[in-house]
Design an enzyme around this catalytic site. Structure first.
Site, short mmCIF file in Angstrom:
data_model
loop_
_atom_site.label_atom_id
_atom_site.label_comp_id
_atom_site.label_asym_id
_atom_site.label_seq_id
_atom_site.Cartn_x
_atom_site.Cartn_y
_atom_site.Cartn_z
N LEU A 56 1.11 -1.35 0.15
CA LEU A 56 -0.04 -0.32 -0.44
C LEU A 56 1.33 1.21 -0.02
CD1 LEU A 56 -2.81 0.56 2.63
CD2 LEU A 56 -1.69 2.48 0.67
N HIS A 88 -12.05 10.75 -0.46
CA HIS A 88 -12.49 9.44 -1.70
C HIS A 88 -13.35 10.62 -2.45
CE1 HIS A 88 -11.66 7.05 2.74
NE2 HIS A 88 -11.56 6.36 0.70
N GLU A 99 1.34 4.60 -2.85
CA GLU A 99 1.05 5.30 -4.00
C GLU A 99 2.38 5.58 -4.46
OE1 GLU A 99 -0.25 5.81 -0.99
OE2 GLU A 99 -2.70 4.31 -1.82
N PHE A 107 -8.42 5.97 -5.21
CA PHE A 107 -9.23 7.07 -5.10
C PHE A 107 -8.94 8.35 -5.08
CE2 PHE A 107 -11.51 3.99 -2.31
CZ PHE A 107 -13.11 4.42 -2.61
#
Lengths: 343, 393
Positions: A72, A143, A74, A97
């Site tokens: 996890l 989100h 990015e 997201f």
């Protein structure tokens, strides 16, 4: 030579309702089947099939080396994709997201967008960066951002966003085939929108950079893209009662920008409203309005107006309907296009 | 210290093929074998030097002398305005040279902005290596041709690239190792963490070499990390950490070689910390006297990588005055060639700023290119042309 059975199967599959999420999945699947260099990576894209199920089944069909669940992180996802692209692969990364993509921003702006330029074309970056974006799904904070202005402000990136099921397939195929990095913005609230769609004879692969007139009209142009297209089409229907015959232009691509289609439309109608749900100040609408004003000044009957989200951090989900530009706000803007009467 | 201290003991479970990962709830391996030794590994002045390949030692020496001379010449070029900036690696040449020499032709090097020397020692034309710092273009060479990534200015961002490339090569079944260079300051960046984590999880054939030169511009290591050493950071990712004397060229080479072998054989990544010192300031724009004293710098000068190896080779009768002179002459000749070539003004094409933004130029960029072309043409017209006179009347 077509057998009866095959014809029957094709007929059964043809023109069934498909969602945008299914069309996106199909685009990746077809691209992976055609080109072994295409690799999908991101958080949860494997066994889970993505939190929106857009990568559903890809790991099972192509193996975990082709559709990879990453740690996890990015920046790590996009940073490793840069190295993979340097070695000749065509990574398709998922950012899950909109606001989760921000840790990858340095990789995006300093490397992905510039690598071709820095190396005089020696290292192209054929990376597709899929970013589910925008509000309207009741997501809690972080989100629902519409981050397209950040991406548009970075030379070297293409920025595209489909608003229809056909375009979701066609544009994603084009993005994956592109030798340049493409930020592919997926309107979350359209993921489950359906269309009669035949995966057996999918729509043409759209070249990136062409807008399309979704509805022709004579009295004003609504310039929009992504999640706001449905709002604009609805507004155009409602405006008929008021005597307005609205044209609706779906940009599809923010970078490159299709000046030609937009200018031709506004010169025909003489009036324009830019509609999007991201913040107005410093947002895409300012750039678009300026481009229209510079090129259509003598054709304009009224100033170019913008209908955008407010200049606030995305509000909590129970209040988002007050932030998102809806049909009424678009119609109010259209009413204000009666410039001569007002002034 | 014995040579055996760098011979990586393969801990049970450390060589894990990606298709058979350990159950998630189990620790990957006993962390103890991953821990670095307390003291940096050394070859020079120890018994280990007897095992070193004499040819390699002489090659390292020649490259160190050339590297030292290169740093001096490039620094001089900044004073003459021929380079916009030069971050010198004087004092760190052992790391630079070892990094270049340890790789095979098909391997990839991922340098940071201070690693010009590694790039040159790998065989790149020095003028191409200096293009970025000259301000002529961002990268002066084709990375694929030389298997050298562009010199990275953002810190640690090149590390995930190395991981991704190594991973891709492995997926294709190619025998390729990626070596990524980073400084001590870079280990504080998020990309350092993410790169090491990805590398370990993917068991990627990549080696990370941290050149700990004491300072991130002005901030000393003690204000950069609370870890016992930077090599200790490896343990948390599940890869071995190795500590080496960064001024001991054969030691750096040996530790790197072991890590590269391990990566090549499917053993996964290694983090190596080379303890060295930046003798010069961060760049010519930096005043190092504001954050460190002369005594400290002088102490490190006594541990000079060039002199250390020279002393060892002389003691062992592998190098004499003549050899030292020949190495210096060779380095001077290299510097003279470099000076001559850098003193020629580069030919710049202004329209190049619109080249290679996209595979196909957008209509927006085309319009802007037309604008610049017109500006260039207008400025190229003679001032006293007939039209201008006509307007004046």
């Amino acid at each position: 030579m077509t057998t009866v059975a095959a014809t029957a199967a094709k007929t059964a599959r043809a023109a069934k309702p498909a969602t945008m999420a299914q069309a996106l999945q199909r685009a990746m699947r077809d691209a992976m089947a055609e080109d072994p260099a295409v690799h999908v990576l991101g958080e949860d894209v494997g066994a889970l099939g993505g939190v929106f199920r857009v990568t559903d089944g890809l790991a099972a069909e192509f193996g975990e080396d082709r559709c990879t669940d990453t740690p996890l992180a990015e920046a790590g996802i996009l940073g490793t994709a840069v190295g993979m692209a340097m070695y000749g692969l065509r990574p398709v990364v998922e950012m899950q997201f909109d606001a989760f993509a921000y840790p990858a921003f340095e990789q995006l702006t300093s490397h992905v967008a510039k690598m071709r330029n820095r190396t005089r074309g020696a290292l192209p970056m054929p990376i597709t960066i899929r970013v589910p974006y925008g509000g309207g799904i009741g997501g809690v904070e972080h989100h629902s951002d519409s981050s397209e202005a950040y991406y548009m402000a970075t030379p070297g990136l293409h920025v595209v966003t489909p608003a229809t099921v056909d375009d979701a397939y066609g544009l994603l195929r084009a993005a994956i085939a592109s030798d340049d990095p493409v930020v592919f913005l997926e309107p979350k609230r359209l993921y489950w929108s359906k269309a009669q769609w035949s995966p057996e004879a999918p729509a043409t692969v759209e070249p990136i950079g062409r807008a399309v007139v979704r509805r022709t009209g004579l009295s004003a142009t609504l310039v929009t893209y992504g999640p706001s297209l449905t709002v604009c089409l609805e507004a155009a229907e409602a405006a008929r009662a008021e005597g307005w015959d609205l044209e609706v232009v779906d940009l599809r691509s923010l970078v490159p920008f299709d000046d030609e289609t937009v200018i031709a439309s506004v010169r025909r109608t003489g009036r324009a409203v830019v509609v999007h749900e991201s913040n107005g100040f410093g947002g895409p609408g300012g750039e678009i309005a300026a481009r229209i004003s510079e090129r259509c000044f003598h054709h304009l009957e009224a100033p170019v107006l913008r209908v955008a989200g407010f200049d606030i951090p995305y509000p909590p989900p129970m209040l988002e309907q007050h932030h998102l530009p809806g049909v009424d706000r678009v119609l109010d803007a259209v009413a204000r296009l009666q410039w001569e009467a007002d002034s | 210290m014995k040579k055996s201290s760098t011979t990586v003991q393969e801990p049970p479970g450390a060589v894990v093929h990606r298709s058979t990962p350990p159950p998630a709830w189990q620790p990957r391996t006993d962390p103890a074998p991953l821990l670095p030794d307390r003291e940096p590994y050394r070859v020079l002045g120890t018994e280990a030097v007897a095992d070193a390949d004499p040819e390699l030692l002489l090659r390292l020496y020649a490259e160190l002398v050339r590297g030292r001379r290169f740093n001096a010449q490039a620094t001089a070029l900044t004073k003459q305005g021929r380079l916009a900036v030069y971050p010198s690696s004087t004092g760190q040449e052992a790391c630079e040279v070892a990094a270049a020499l340890v790789l095979q032709e098909q391997d990839w090097l991922f340098p940071s902005y201070r690693d010009t020397l590694a790039v040159v020692a790998r065989g790149l034309d020095p003028v191409q290596a200096l293009t970025l710092l000259r301000g002529d273009w961002h990268t002066g060479y084709d990375p694929r041709e030389h298997r050298i990534a562009p010199l990275s200015t953002p810190l640690a961002t090149q590390l995930p690239h190395a991981v991704g490339l190594a991973h891709a090569a492995r997926l294709k079944g190619d025998d390729v190792v990626a070596l990524a260079l980073v400084g001590d300051g870079g280990t504080s960046e998020g990309d350092f963490h993410e790169a090491l984590n990805f590398a370990a999880v993917w068991n990627a054939p990549v080696v990370f070499l941290v050149q700990n030169n004491g300072f991130a511009i002005s901030v000393p290591l003690a204000k950069q990390t609370a870890a016992p050493s930077l090599a200790h950071k490896a343990v948390g990712y599940g890869m071995p950490g190795r500590l080496v004397d960064g001024n001991d060229a054969p030691a750096v080479h040996a530790v790197l070689a072991e890590a590269v072998r391990r990566a090549r054989s499917g053993g996964g990544p290694t983090l190596i910390e080379a303890v060295t010192y930046r003798i010069e300031a961060h760049t010519n724009a930096d005043d190092a006297t504001r954050y460190r004293g002369d005594a400290e710098v002088e102490a490190w000068r006594a541990h000079d990588p060039v002199r250390l190896l020279e002393h060892e080779l002389t003691e062992r009768g592998m190098l004499d005055e003549g050899g030292i002179r020949r190495a210096a002459e060779d380095a001077d000749a290299m510097a003279a060639r470099l000076r001559d070539r850098m003193n020629a003004d580069p030919e710049l094409e202004p329209m190049d700023i619109f080249a290679h933004i996209y595979a196909e130029q957008t209509s927006q960029l085309h319009e802007q290119a037309v604008q610049l072309r017109a500006e260039l043409d207008a400025s190229a017209e003679p001032a006293d042309d007939a039209r201008g006179q006509g307007e004046a009347r």
